[in-house]
Design a protein around this motif. Structure first.
Motif, short mmCIF file in Angstrom:
data_model
loop_
_atom_site.label_atom_id
_atom_site.label_comp_id
_atom_site.label_asym_id
_atom_site.label_seq_id
_atom_site.Cartn_x
_atom_site.Cartn_y
_atom_site.Cartn_z
N THR A 32 -35.93 29.79 73.74
CA THR A 32 -37.21 30.11 73.10
C THR A 32 -37.43 31.61 73.20
OG1 THR A 32 -38.17 27.97 73.71
CG2 THR A 32 -39.72 29.74 73.13
N LEU A 33 -37.77 32.23 72.09
CA LEU A 33 -38.13 33.65 72.06
C LEU A 33 -39.58 33.76 71.61
CD1 LEU A 33 -34.96 35.18 70.35
CD2 LEU A 33 -35.73 35.68 72.67
N THR A 34 -40.40 34.39 72.42
CA THR A 34 -41.81 34.57 72.10
C THR A 34 -42.04 36.02 71.72
OG1 THR A 34 -42.43 32.85 73.67
CG2 THR A 34 -44.18 34.34 72.94
N TYR A 35 -42.59 36.25 70.53
CA TYR A 35 -42.77 37.61 70.03
C TYR A 35 -44.21 37.83 69.59
CZ TYR A 35 -42.41 35.40 65.43
OH TYR A 35 -42.60 34.60 64.34
N ALA A 36 -44.64 39.09 69.62
CA ALA A 36 -45.97 39.45 69.15
C ALA A 36 -45.91 39.70 67.65
CB ALA A 36 -46.47 40.70 69.87
N ARG A 37 -46.85 39.11 66.90
CA ARG A 37 -46.84 39.25 65.44
C ARG A 37 -47.40 40.60 65.01
NH1 ARG A 37 -49.27 34.18 62.52
NH2 ARG A 37 -48.07 35.08 60.81
N ALA A 66 -30.28 35.26 60.62
CA ALA A 66 -31.57 35.62 60.04
C ALA A 66 -32.63 34.56 60.37
CB ALA A 66 -31.45 35.75 58.52
N VAL A 67 -33.85 35.02 60.69
CA VAL A 67 -34.97 34.13 60.97
C VAL A 67 -36.18 34.61 60.18
CG1 VAL A 67 -34.24 33.32 63.23
CG2 VAL A 67 -35.43 35.49 63.05
N PRO A 68 -37.05 33.67 59.74
CA PRO A 68 -38.17 34.04 58.87
C PRO A 68 -39.38 34.59 59.63
CG PRO A 68 -38.13 31.67 59.14
CD PRO A 68 -36.92 32.20 59.84
N VAL A 69 -39.15 35.53 60.52
CA VAL A 69 -40.27 36.23 61.16
C VAL A 69 -41.02 36.98 60.07
CG1 VAL A 69 -40.77 38.12 62.77
CG2 VAL A 69 -39.03 36.41 63.35
N PRO A 70 -42.38 37.04 60.06
CA PRO A 70 -43.26 36.66 61.17
C PRO A 70 -43.92 35.30 61.06
CG PRO A 70 -44.44 38.08 59.67
CD PRO A 70 -43.08 37.87 59.07
N ASP A 71 -43.24 34.26 60.60
CA ASP A 71 -43.81 32.93 60.67
C ASP A 71 -44.20 32.63 62.12
OD1 ASP A 71 -43.33 32.74 58.03
OD2 ASP A 71 -41.87 31.10 58.13
N PRO A 72 -45.32 31.94 62.35
CA PRO A 72 -45.78 31.75 63.72
C PRO A 72 -44.89 30.85 64.57
CG PRO A 72 -47.17 30.54 62.18
CD PRO A 72 -46.27 31.40 61.35
N ILE A 74 -40.92 29.07 64.48
CA ILE A 74 -39.63 28.91 63.81
C ILE A 74 -38.76 28.02 64.70
CG2 ILE A 74 -37.62 30.12 62.91
CD1 ILE A 74 -39.45 32.66 62.86
N ALA A 75 -38.30 26.91 64.17
CA ALA A 75 -37.58 25.93 64.98
C ALA A 75 -36.17 25.70 64.44
CB ALA A 75 -38.35 24.60 65.01
N ASP A 76 -35.35 25.07 65.28
CA ASP A 76 -34.00 24.61 64.91
C ASP A 76 -33.08 25.75 64.48
OD1 ASP A 76 -34.87 21.98 65.37
OD2 ASP A 76 -35.63 21.82 63.32
N VAL A 77 -33.21 26.91 65.13
CA VAL A 77 -32.31 28.04 64.85
C VAL A 77 -31.01 27.82 65.63
CG1 VAL A 77 -31.99 30.53 65.03
CG2 VAL A 77 -34.25 29.59 64.47
N VAL A 78 -29.88 27.89 64.95
CA VAL A 78 -28.57 27.70 65.58
C VAL A 78 -27.84 29.04 65.57
CG1 VAL A 78 -26.36 26.50 65.46
CG2 VAL A 78 -28.48 25.30 64.86
N ILE A 79 -27.39 29.47 66.75
CA ILE A 79 -26.67 30.75 66.89
C ILE A 79 -25.21 30.45 67.24
CG2 ILE A 79 -26.69 33.03 67.95
CD1 ILE A 79 -29.33 32.32 66.61
N PRO A 80 -24.29 30.45 66.28
CA PRO A 80 -22.88 30.22 66.61
C PRO A 80 -22.29 31.44 67.31
CG PRO A 80 -23.12 30.73 64.28
CD PRO A 80 -24.51 30.65 64.83
N LEU A 81 -21.49 31.19 68.35
CA LEU A 81 -20.86 32.27 69.12
C LEU A 81 -19.35 32.24 68.92
CD1 LEU A 81 -22.83 31.94 72.50
CD2 LEU A 81 -23.40 33.33 70.50
N THR A 82 -18.75 33.42 68.98
CA THR A 82 -17.30 33.56 68.82
C THR A 82 -16.71 34.14 70.09
OG1 THR A 82 -17.57 33.96 66.45
CG2 THR A 82 -15.47 34.58 67.43
N PHE A 83 -15.61 33.56 70.54
CA PHE A 83 -14.93 34.06 71.73
C PHE A 83 -14.44 35.48 71.45
CE2 PHE A 83 -11.07 33.73 74.65
CZ PHE A 83 -11.82 33.96 75.80
N MET A 84 -14.81 36.43 72.29
CA MET A 84 -14.59 37.84 71.99
C MET A 84 -13.12 38.23 71.79
SD MET A 84 -17.52 39.81 74.23
CE MET A 84 -16.70 41.37 73.99
N PRO A 85 -12.17 37.70 72.57
CA PRO A 85 -10.77 38.10 72.31
C PRO A 85 -10.25 37.68 70.95
CG PRO A 85 -11.02 37.22 74.52
CD PRO A 85 -12.31 36.94 73.80
#
Length: 255
Positions: A32-37, A66-72, A74-85
């Motif tokens: 969860t990321l909480t931000y000021a609008r 990408a996320v639709p900030v500044p919507d109050p 925002i749910a179900d955001v998926v961040i895929p990660l890649t192994f750095m090597p």
């Protein structure tokens, strides 16, 4: 993980919110990321970047989602990660500096550094350290060589939290192209004001009206007084009925 301004211009690469999780456990990892609008602009671009460190291994999403900030909310955001090597990577490395910057007394302290193209707002790389000690604080930002335009400009924007105050870049550091460095980069930060404590809310007065005091003396006989009167009236009525019946009986006997 961090929420980053990915719009072109002077604010490109500004970290708007960040969260750190130690020993996050099973994957996927909820966050969860909480931000000021306040100060956010509808129509600008914002992205969430993430990094997962497991000992000497690391997974990264340096360009973000990408996320639709500044919507109050925002749910179900998926961040895929890649192994750095597995990535074709180069690195920008250096230190974060700040006069008096020291997060060693607070376990929530951190630094974030973001590599951006200010002309497009594109995020090319990200690194975070948490918790931090005293400045200078080292950083290493991996990026893909395929993303670099040798005629373009690239900047590093930094942010830090020492447990009490936010620190932000006093100037963006130019890197990679046009003779600018990729190692030994210094990102200077300055402390913002200490946050003002939130005021304590005043207690809310009850909406119901409290009953007034029971009146005595000249103010009336009160509830119990009326009970006594009612009993007396009932007894008097019964006595009167009995007297009438007794007089009728006596009259009959005389006849």
């Amino acid at each position: 993980m961090a929420l980053v301004d990915a719009s072109a211009g002077a604010n490109a690469g500004t970290v708007l919110a960040q969260t750190e999780q130690a020993s996050p456990g099973a994957k996927p990892v909820a966050f969860t990321l909480t931000y000021a609008r306040a100060g956010l602009v509808a129509g600008d671009h914002y992205r969430v970047v993430a990094e997962l460190i497991d000992g000497d291994l690391a997974w990264l999403n340096e360009t973000g989602v990408a996320v639709p900030v500044p919507d109050p909310a925002i749910a179900d955001v998926v961040i895929p990660l890649t192994f750095m090597p597995d990535l074709l990577k180069a690195q920008v490395s250096g230190i974060v500096m700040g006069d008096g910057l020291d997060g060693s007394a607070n376990a929530t302290s951190y630094t974030s550094v973001v590599l951006v193209n200010p002309g497009t707002g594109e995020i090319l790389g990200y690194d975070a350290v948490a918790p931090i000690g005293a400045a200078p604080i080292p950083f290493v930002i991996p990026y893909s060589l395929n993303d670099i335009d040798q005629a373009g400009d690239y900047l590093v924007n930094g942010t830090a939290w020492d447990g009490t105050r936010m620190w932000t870049s006093t100037q963006l550091s130019r890197v990679i192209t046009k003779g600018n460095p990729v190692i030994g980069v210094t990102v200077p930060l300055a402390a913002g004001p200490a946050p003002t404590p939130r005021p304590t809310s005043a207690p809310i007065a009850p909406s119901t009206v409290a009953p007034g005091p029971v009146q005595t003396g000249d103010g009336g006989i009160g509830f119990f007084g009326w009970i006594v009167v009612l009993i007396a009236i009932t007894a008097g009525t019964a006595l009167l009925s009995w007297s009438v019946m007794e007089l009728r009986d006596r009259g009959r006997k005389r006849r």
